[in-house]
Motif scaffolding. Structure first.
Motif, PDB file in Angstrom:
ATOM      1  N   ALA A  50      49.717  32.008  29.776  1.00  0.00           N
ATOM      2  CA  ALA A  50      48.628  32.946  30.048  1.00  0.00           C
ATOM      3  C   ALA A  50      49.094  34.071  30.967  1.00  0.00           C
ATOM      4  O   ALA A  50      48.784  35.250  30.742  1.00  0.00           O
ATOM      5  CB  ALA A  50      47.446  32.202  30.674  1.00  0.00           C
ATOM      6  N   LEU A  51      49.860  33.706  31.992  1.00  0.00           N
ATOM      7  CA  LEU A  51      50.358  34.710  32.929  1.00  0.00           C
ATOM      8  C   LEU A  51      51.354  35.641  32.249  1.00  0.00           C
ATOM      9  O   LEU A  51      51.309  36.867  32.431  1.00  0.00           O
ATOM     10  CB  LEU A  51      51.015  34.002  34.123  1.00  0.00           C
ATOM     11  CG  LEU A  51      51.320  34.831  35.369  1.00  0.00           C
ATOM     12  CD1 LEU A  51      50.075  35.495  35.913  1.00  0.00           C
ATOM     13  CD2 LEU A  51      51.956  33.949  36.444  1.00  0.00           C
ATOM     14  N   GLU A  52      52.234  35.062  31.438  1.00  0.00           N
ATOM     15  CA  GLU A  52      53.211  35.872  30.713  1.00  0.00           C
ATOM     16  C   GLU A  52      52.516  36.840  29.766  1.00  0.00           C
ATOM     17  O   GLU A  52      52.860  38.032  29.704  1.00  0.00           O
ATOM     18  CB  GLU A  52      54.155  34.971  29.933  1.00  0.00           C
ATOM     19  CG  GLU A  52      55.198  35.728  29.120  1.00  0.00           C
ATOM     20  CD  GLU A  52      56.086  34.811  28.297  1.00  0.00           C
ATOM     21  OE1 GLU A  52      57.113  35.291  27.785  1.00  0.00           O
ATOM     22  OE2 GLU A  52      55.758  33.618  28.166  1.00  0.00           O
ATOM     23  N   ASN A  53      51.526  36.354  29.026  1.00  0.00           N
ATOM     24  CA  ASN A  53      50.820  37.212  28.077  1.00  0.00           C
ATOM     25  C   ASN A  53      50.066  38.344  28.768  1.00  0.00           C
ATOM     26  O   ASN A  53      50.089  39.490  28.317  1.00  0.00           O
ATOM     27  CB  ASN A  53      49.839  36.376  27.239  1.00  0.00           C
ATOM     28  CG  ASN A  53      50.560  35.458  26.271  1.00  0.00           C
ATOM     29  OD1 ASN A  53      51.725  35.678  25.946  1.00  0.00           O
ATOM     30  ND2 ASN A  53      49.879  34.425  25.807  1.00  0.00           N
ATOM     31  N   LEU A  73      51.057  49.312  40.935  1.00  0.00           N
ATOM     32  CA  LEU A  73      52.146  48.437  41.362  1.00  0.00           C
ATOM     33  C   LEU A  73      51.623  47.359  42.301  1.00  0.00           C
ATOM     34  O   LEU A  73      52.016  46.182  42.194  1.00  0.00           O
ATOM     35  CB  LEU A  73      53.257  49.244  42.037  1.00  0.00           C
ATOM     36  CG  LEU A  73      54.479  48.444  42.510  1.00  0.00           C
ATOM     37  CD1 LEU A  73      55.046  47.569  41.392  1.00  0.00           C
ATOM     38  CD2 LEU A  73      55.565  49.385  43.047  1.00  0.00           C
ATOM     39  N   ILE A  74      50.724  47.709  43.206  1.00  0.00           N
ATOM     40  CA  ILE A  74      50.145  46.712  44.111  1.00  0.00           C
ATOM     41  C   ILE A  74      49.420  45.636  43.326  1.00  0.00           C
ATOM     42  O   ILE A  74      49.559  44.426  43.604  1.00  0.00           O
ATOM     43  CB  ILE A  74      49.184  47.392  45.121  1.00  0.00           C
ATOM     44  CG1 ILE A  74      49.977  48.242  46.121  1.00  0.00           C
ATOM     45  CG2 ILE A  74      48.356  46.336  45.865  1.00  0.00           C
ATOM     46  CD1 ILE A  74      49.107  49.035  47.068  1.00  0.00           C
ATOM     47  N   ASN A  75      48.648  46.035  42.310  1.00  0.00           N
ATOM     48  CA  ASN A  75      47.924  45.054  41.494  1.00  0.00           C
ATOM     49  C   ASN A  75      48.879  44.138  40.738  1.00  0.00           C
ATOM     50  O   ASN A  75      48.646  42.927  40.635  1.00  0.00           O
ATOM     51  CB  ASN A  75      47.003  45.781  40.510  1.00  0.00           C
ATOM     52  CG  ASN A  75      45.826  46.441  41.200  1.00  0.00           C
ATOM     53  OD1 ASN A  75      45.413  46.029  42.284  1.00  0.00           O
ATOM     54  ND2 ASN A  75      45.269  47.483  40.584  1.00  0.00           N
ATOM     55  N   ASN A  76      49.952  44.697  40.201  1.00  0.00           N
ATOM     56  CA  ASN A  76      50.941  43.873  39.495  1.00  0.00           C
ATOM     57  C   ASN A  76      51.609  42.889  40.444  1.00  0.00           C
ATOM     58  O   ASN A  76      51.875  41.735  40.088  1.00  0.00           O
ATOM     59  CB  ASN A  76      51.995  44.757  38.834  1.00  0.00           C
ATOM     60  CG  ASN A  76      51.668  45.046  37.380  1.00  0.00           C
ATOM     61  OD1 ASN A  76      50.829  44.399  36.780  1.00  0.00           O
ATOM     62  ND2 ASN A  76      52.340  46.030  36.810  1.00  0.00           N
ATOM     63  N   ILE A  77      51.924  43.357  41.642  1.00  0.00           N
ATOM     64  CA  ILE A  77      52.543  42.489  42.642  1.00  0.00           C
ATOM     65  C   ILE A  77      51.650  41.291  42.930  1.00  0.00           C
ATOM     66  O   ILE A  77      52.116  40.147  42.996  1.00  0.00           O
ATOM     67  CB  ILE A  77      52.829  43.280  43.940  1.00  0.00           C
ATOM     68  CG1 ILE A  77      53.958  44.286  43.707  1.00  0.00           C
ATOM     69  CG2 ILE A  77      53.182  42.339  45.087  1.00  0.00           C
ATOM     70  CD1 ILE A  77      54.103  45.316  44.815  1.00  0.00           C
ATOM     71  N   GLU A  78      50.349  41.533  43.079  1.00  0.00           N
ATOM     72  CA  GLU A  78      49.425  40.440  43.379  1.00  0.00           C
ATOM     73  C   GLU A  78      49.411  39.401  42.262  1.00  0.00           C
ATOM     74  O   GLU A  78      49.331  38.197  42.513  1.00  0.00           O
ATOM     75  CB  GLU A  78      48.017  41.000  43.614  1.00  0.00           C
ATOM     76  CG  GLU A  78      47.892  41.817  44.893  1.00  0.00           C
ATOM     77  CD  GLU A  78      48.425  41.064  46.100  1.00  0.00           C
ATOM     78  OE1 GLU A  78      47.807  40.062  46.504  1.00  0.00           O
ATOM     79  OE2 GLU A  78      49.480  41.456  46.632  1.00  0.00           O
ATOM     80  N   LYS A  79      49.497  39.842  41.021  1.00  0.00           N
ATOM     81  CA  LYS A  79      49.528  38.893  39.903  1.00  0.00           C
ATOM     82  C   LYS A  79      50.825  38.092  39.895  1.00  0.00           C
ATOM     83  O   LYS A  79      50.826  36.900  39.586  1.00  0.00           O
ATOM     84  CB  LYS A  79      49.365  39.651  38.589  1.00  0.00           C
ATOM     85  CG  LYS A  79      47.996  40.293  38.422  1.00  0.00           C
ATOM     86  CD  LYS A  79      47.929  41.158  37.175  1.00  0.00           C
ATOM     87  CE  LYS A  79      46.576  41.846  37.049  1.00  0.00           C
ATOM     88  NZ  LYS A  79      46.509  42.757  35.883  1.00  0.00           N
ATOM     89  N   TYR A  80      51.924  38.742  40.268  1.00  0.00           N
ATOM     90  CA  TYR A  80      53.211  38.052  40.250  1.00  0.00           C
ATOM     91  C   TYR A  80      53.381  37.082  41.416  1.00  0.00           C
ATOM     92  O   TYR A  80      54.313  36.278  41.417  1.00  0.00           O
ATOM     93  CB  TYR A  80      54.357  39.060  40.218  1.00  0.00           C
ATOM     94  CG  TYR A  80      54.732  39.485  38.818  1.00  0.00           C
ATOM     95  CD1 TYR A  80      55.349  38.597  37.938  1.00  0.00           C
ATOM     96  CD2 TYR A  80      54.462  40.771  38.366  1.00  0.00           C
ATOM     97  CE1 TYR A  80      55.675  38.973  36.651  1.00  0.00           C
ATOM     98  CE2 TYR A  80      54.791  41.162  37.076  1.00  0.00           C
ATOM     99  CZ  TYR A  80      55.403  40.253  36.224  1.00  0.00           C
ATOM    100  OH  TYR A  80      55.725  40.622  34.950  1.00  0.00           O
ATOM    101  N   THR A  81      52.496  37.152  42.409  1.00  0.00           N
ATOM    102  CA  THR A  81      52.574  36.136  43.475  1.00  0.00           C
ATOM    103  C   THR A  81      52.364  34.741  42.878  1.00  0.00           C
ATOM    104  O   THR A  81      52.940  33.763  43.356  1.00  0.00           O
ATOM    105  CB  THR A  81      51.521  36.380  44.578  1.00  0.00           C
ATOM    106  OG1 THR A  81      50.207  36.353  44.008  1.00  0.00           O
ATOM    107  CG2 THR A  81      51.757  37.697  45.286  1.00  0.00           C
ATOM    108  N   LEU A  82      51.556  34.649  41.822  1.00  0.00           N
ATOM    109  CA  LEU A  82      51.339  33.350  41.171  1.00  0.00           C
ATOM    110  C   LEU A  82      52.644  32.829  40.579  1.00  0.00           C
ATOM    111  O   LEU A  82      52.961  31.642  40.698  1.00  0.00           O
ATOM    112  CB  LEU A  82      50.285  33.494  40.076  1.00  0.00           C
ATOM    113  CG  LEU A  82      48.881  33.930  40.531  1.00  0.00           C
ATOM    114  CD1 LEU A  82      47.984  34.145  39.325  1.00  0.00           C
ATOM    115  CD2 LEU A  82      48.286  32.913  41.485  1.00  0.00           C
ATOM    116  N   ALA A  83      53.392  33.715  39.918  1.00  0.00           N
ATOM    117  CA  ALA A  83      54.678  33.309  39.349  1.00  0.00           C
ATOM    118  C   ALA A  83      55.640  32.872  40.443  1.00  0.00           C
ATOM    119  O   ALA A  83      56.390  31.905  40.282  1.00  0.00           O
ATOM    120  CB  ALA A  83      55.274  34.458  38.541  1.00  0.00           C
TER     121      ALA A  83
END
Length: 343
Positions: free
Chosen positions: A196-199, A299-309
């Motif tokens: 789900a995160l990858e997609n 970029l800030i929003n993407n960073i927040e999502k990648y904290t899960l990864a």
């Protein structure tokens, strides 16, 4: 999250016998010292273990120079760093790729020079700089330097495939966990979470760069006089979305690996929105262009999502490391924190 092996001030470590390092390493060190004219006696080798390592065993090797005296200034000794590879760590990365990365970085002046290799390790240039501490990451000036240096790092044109590795690394790590651990850490649902995160993230524009993937304070050194910063230790380096690398760095700001409980993370120390904005603004402007508000916010929003990864990666790392590493660190408790922070 791997703690840098060059964090401790050698003056605080107890000298060890040269026999604490492999015989092949001692032979290589003897050859190196014999070729240096300023070494007083190539056989008078002193070895000092550098503590704080959780991947390799690392030592400072040094010889007095012709002008140096025992107890004199540190720079009156010829010093190198000896890295003995840890057992089992190649579960997380390809050692040969890591060595090639190190050699490439060394040739281009982005890290310590490679002085020689032996079967289960290597000898590196000893950098005369200070390793950052956890408190340094709260310093706005140092954070700005890190942001600019990280942009430079991401722009490196490294040889080899430039495919994103984060998702493959997650799935590989998950497959190495036992059925009992899968039950204990609820890993059965992780495949769906990874997919789900990858997609979701793959649908958005992703800036791909050469990422360090382990940018905690112990892997950053700074020259106090020039403020020149050096990023070290490239075991986990690969091409990935740059947002993931920045997310990992932000997550590492919650850690203090020199506290009484180094495995405990304090997420109150995660950078607030103003700190994140300043970091991203500096990161984007360091290339010479002024980003617009949307570029910064995206970029800030993407960073927040990648904290899960990032949490998933190091949570799995902790579970597996508990089996392959004898270092005194509560890997499983560390993994539990990563799991709870994603929930």
């Amino acid at each position: 999250m791997v703690v840098s092996e060059s964090q401790q001030n050698p003056a605080e470590a107890a000298p060890a016998s040269a026999r604490s390092i492999p015989r092949e390493a001692r032979l290589l060190l003897h050859e190196l010292a014999a070729a240096w004219e300023d070494v007083a006696d190539c056989r008078a080798l002193e070895v000092v273990p550098l503590k704080g390592a959780m991947t390799n065993e690392v030592y400072q090797a040094r010889w007095l120079t012709e002008t140096g005296e025992a107890g004199g200034a540190e720079r009156d000794a010829r010093k190198v760093l000896v890295r003995v590879y840890g057992e089992g760590v190649d579960l997380f990365f390809d050692r040969e790729i890591e060595v090639r990365t190190f050699e490439c970085m060394s040739r281009h002046g982005h890290g310590p020079r490679l002085l020689g290799r032996f079967p289960n390790g290597r000898v590196e240039e000893f950098i005369h700089a200070r390793t950052l501490s956890a408190t340094d990451l709260r310093d706005p000036e140092i954070l700005a330097i890190i942001a600019s240096k990280l942009k430079e790092f991401h722009n490196l044109d490294m040889p080899g495939p430039k495919d994103v590795l984060i998702w493959e690394r997650l799935r590989t790590a998950k497959s190495l966990c036992s059925s009992d651990e899968a039950k204990e850490f609820c890993l059965d649902s992780m495949e769906k979470e990874i997919t789900a995160l990858e997609n979701e993230l793959s649908e958005e524009f992703q800036c791909i760069g050469f990422c360090h993937n382990d940018l905690q304070y112990g892997n950053i050194m700074i020259d106090e006089d020039t403020k020149v910063l050096t990023i070290i230790d490239y075991e986990y380096a690969s091409f990935n979305p740059v947002a993931y690398d920045i997310a990992n760095h932000f997550c590492e700001m919650a850690a203090d690996y020199h506290s009484e409980k180094p495995h405990i993370l304090d997420y109150d120390k995660y950078p607030d929105i103003d700190e994140r904005k300043r970091f991203v603004q500096t990161y984007l402007t360091s290339s010479g262009e002024e980003p617009d508000t949307k570029e910064v916010e995206d970029l800030i929003n993407n960073i927040e999502k990648y904290t899960l990864a990032s949490h998933l990666v190091w949570g799995l790392w902790g579970i597996i490391s508990d089996h392959v590493n004898d270092i005194d660190f509560d890997y499983k408790e560390y993994a539990r924190q990563g799991s709870s922070s994603t929930g």
